[in-house]
Scaffold this active site. Structure first.
Site, PDB file in Angstrom:
ATOM      1  N   GLU A   6      21.457  -9.653  16.435  1.00 27.34           N
ATOM      2  CA  GLU A   6      22.167  -9.646  15.141  1.00 27.34           C
ATOM      3  C   GLU A   6      21.251  -9.345  13.956  1.00 27.34           C
ATOM      4  OE1 GLU A   6      25.669 -12.905  16.156  1.00 27.34           O
ATOM      5  OE2 GLU A   6      23.894 -13.565  15.044  1.00 27.34           O
ATOM      6  N   GLU A  44      28.597 -11.853  22.545  1.00 28.51           N
ATOM      7  CA  GLU A  44      28.871 -13.180  21.993  1.00 28.51           C
ATOM      8  C   GLU A  44      30.311 -13.219  21.511  1.00 28.51           C
ATOM      9  OE1 GLU A  44      26.368 -15.076  19.089  1.00 28.51           O
ATOM     10  OE2 GLU A  44      24.539 -14.188  19.938  1.00 28.51           O
TER      11      GLU A  44
END
Length: 489
Positions: free
Chosen positions: A194, A388
């Site tokens: 991320e 995720e």
């Protein structure tokens, strides 16, 4: 023409995801050095009566205080859930669910304790050898993140993290070390977790102490640190393709799909710009160059980056094989005075009246996942990986050691259904690893009580408990989902 897929491909990688700093513990064992995550203090998010979604920011003064007076604070990521000692038990539980893949990260500070050593720490390398061997015993493919929100704290102290170009060569050394060591054990890799979350917490994503920055330079520092990470990622990709013939190496973003609040053109334009800031990160890593829309953005925000002439060639030579995403929610955007500050942020203050909220006030939007996958695949034409997704909730363990988490099953059922629809829409989807497949320490709040897992871990926010593992109702549900390759939801 191709036939419309009827469901998930036979090669689909079902599994779950974790991060070293949230599960391992043993923060001073096996030669490990201290990392940035080891200085994430637990701050009770309920003391003000309001849930704080993200507390993982550390100033230079806080870091100095934590280092000189450690006993006065709690650092939950230091104890994790003791995966370091319990990995055989935990991997056996994942195998019982039928996992095809297990996403985990390697702690840079376990391999190079300060980041500056010439030779890696053999004890750290040997630990991951054992973990990967345990996965192989059950036919589980490791999906390994090289950098997941932690780095040796020495690199923050010496260089202020990724603000320094020095970290590029240090990361390349680390990446080549683990790629070489595990070339016969790991085929699937992600460089940085991320990276777009630098816009929300520079300390978390880049090890930068922002109070040391000159006034007004926060945004410029964010993109300078990101540029150095882009270079490091590209060099890691290049190394992976040299070392591992069958490698699949990707980038990853927190997918923040932005909806315009109204049909008002100004709101629509702001939504487009917000989505561009999010896509900027995979644009560079998947296309190998900076997108043209950032030229004006940098000019409008007085951002001048130190970019060297050779950087363009490094980025182009280090393009990724696939794009991985985390997806938890969608956002609402409007043209308002603070719109530029909100663009790219993790959580929008504008709530969507059509969506229910989690206990942490995150909007639940399964269709938003389908929209995101379609847009990403249209944009890049590369395989995608949902690595995720999940529901954080305050689970209750009953007197007979059961957890009845129908709410989690409902959440995941709807999101998996939308992934199946995206595949029918033509999206090439590699796999799905739900976040926190075993309960772990929260990234943002350092809580244990914000649980995502199929497996309950007996531990509270203060680290008290037996650490016994219990199967939740969702454990058995996900077991059937995998066994049926997503047909039984």
């Amino acid at each position: 023409m191709k036939k419309v897929p009827t469901g998930f491909p036979e090669t689909f990688l079902w599994g779950g995801a974790t991060a070293a700093n949230q599960i391992e513990g043993a923060y001073q064992e096996g030669g490990k050095g201290l990392s940035t995550s080891d200085f994430a203090a637990y701050k009770d998010p309920y003391t003000s009566g309001k849930v704080d979604n993200f507390t993982f920011n550390v100033s230079s003064k806080e870091l100095a205080e934590y280092q000189s007076n450690e006993g006065a604070y709690q650092f939950p990521k230091r104890w994790g859930i003791d995966f370091y000692h319990r990995y055989p038990e935990d991997i056996a539980l994942l195998a019982e669910m039928g996992f095809k893949t297990f996403r985990l990260s390697i702690s840079w500070a376990r391999i190079y304790p300060t980041g500056l050593e010439n030779q890696p720490n053999e004890e750290g390398l040997a630990f991951y050898d054992k973990v990967f061997d345990e996965c192989a015993k059950y036919g589980i493919e490791p999906l390994v993140t090289m950098s997941h929100y932690e780095m040796p704290i020495t690199l923050t102290e010496k260089y202020n993290g990724w603000l320094s170009r020095e970290l590029v060569k240090l990361f390349e050394k680390y990446a080549r070390t683990i790629l070489t060591r595990y070339q016969d054990k790991v085929k699937y890799w992600i460089t940085f977790n991320e990276m777009n979350m630098n816009l929300n917490s520079l300390y978390t994503g880049a090890g930068v102490l922002t109070d040391l920055l000159p006034p007004g330079k926060m945004l410029e520092a964010t993109y300078q640190a990101s540029h150095h990470q882009f270079l490091a990622s590209a060099l890691a990709v290049k190394a992976a393709k040299e070392i591992i013939p069958e490698v699949k190496i990707g980038c990853m973003i927190n997918q923040i799909e932005s909806y315009a609040k109204t049909t008002k053109p100004e709101d629509q334009l702001q939504s487009l710009k917000s989505n561009q800031l999010n896509m900027f990160y995979p644009d560079v890593q998947a296309r190998g160059e900076y997108p043209s829309y950032m030229t004006r953005y940098f000019a409008d925000n007085q951002i001048e980056l130190a970019i060297f002439p050779e950087d363009a060639g490094i980025l182009m030579a280090g393009k990724v094989d696939y794009v991985a995403i985390s997806y938890y929610m969608s956002h609402v955007t409007e043209a308002r005075e603070d719109a530029s500050k909100l663009a790219g942020s993790f959580d929008s203050p504008i709530k969507n009246e059509h969506l229910a909220l989690t206990q942490w006030d995150w909007p639940i939007d399964p269709i938003g996942l389908r929209i995101s996958l379609i847009k990403l695949y249209d944009r890049y034409g590369l395989p995608l990986f949902v690595c995720e997704n999940g529901l954080g909730a305050k689970d209750q363990l009953t007197s007979d050691n059961q957890v009845h988490d129908d709410y989690r099953i409902d959440y995941m059922r709807e999101h998996i259904s939308q992934m199946r629809e995206a595949i029918k829409d033509g999206v090439e989807l590699m796999g799905y690893t739900s976040w926190g497949c075993i309960d772990l320490i929260s990234c943002g709040t350092s809580q244990m009580s914000k649980r995502y897992g199929f497996i309950y871990v007996d531990q509270d926010d203060s680290g008290q408990g037996t650490l016994t593992r219990y199967r939740k109702d969702s454990f058995h549900w996900y077991q059937q989902v995998i066994k049926s390759n997503g047909t039984q939801l």
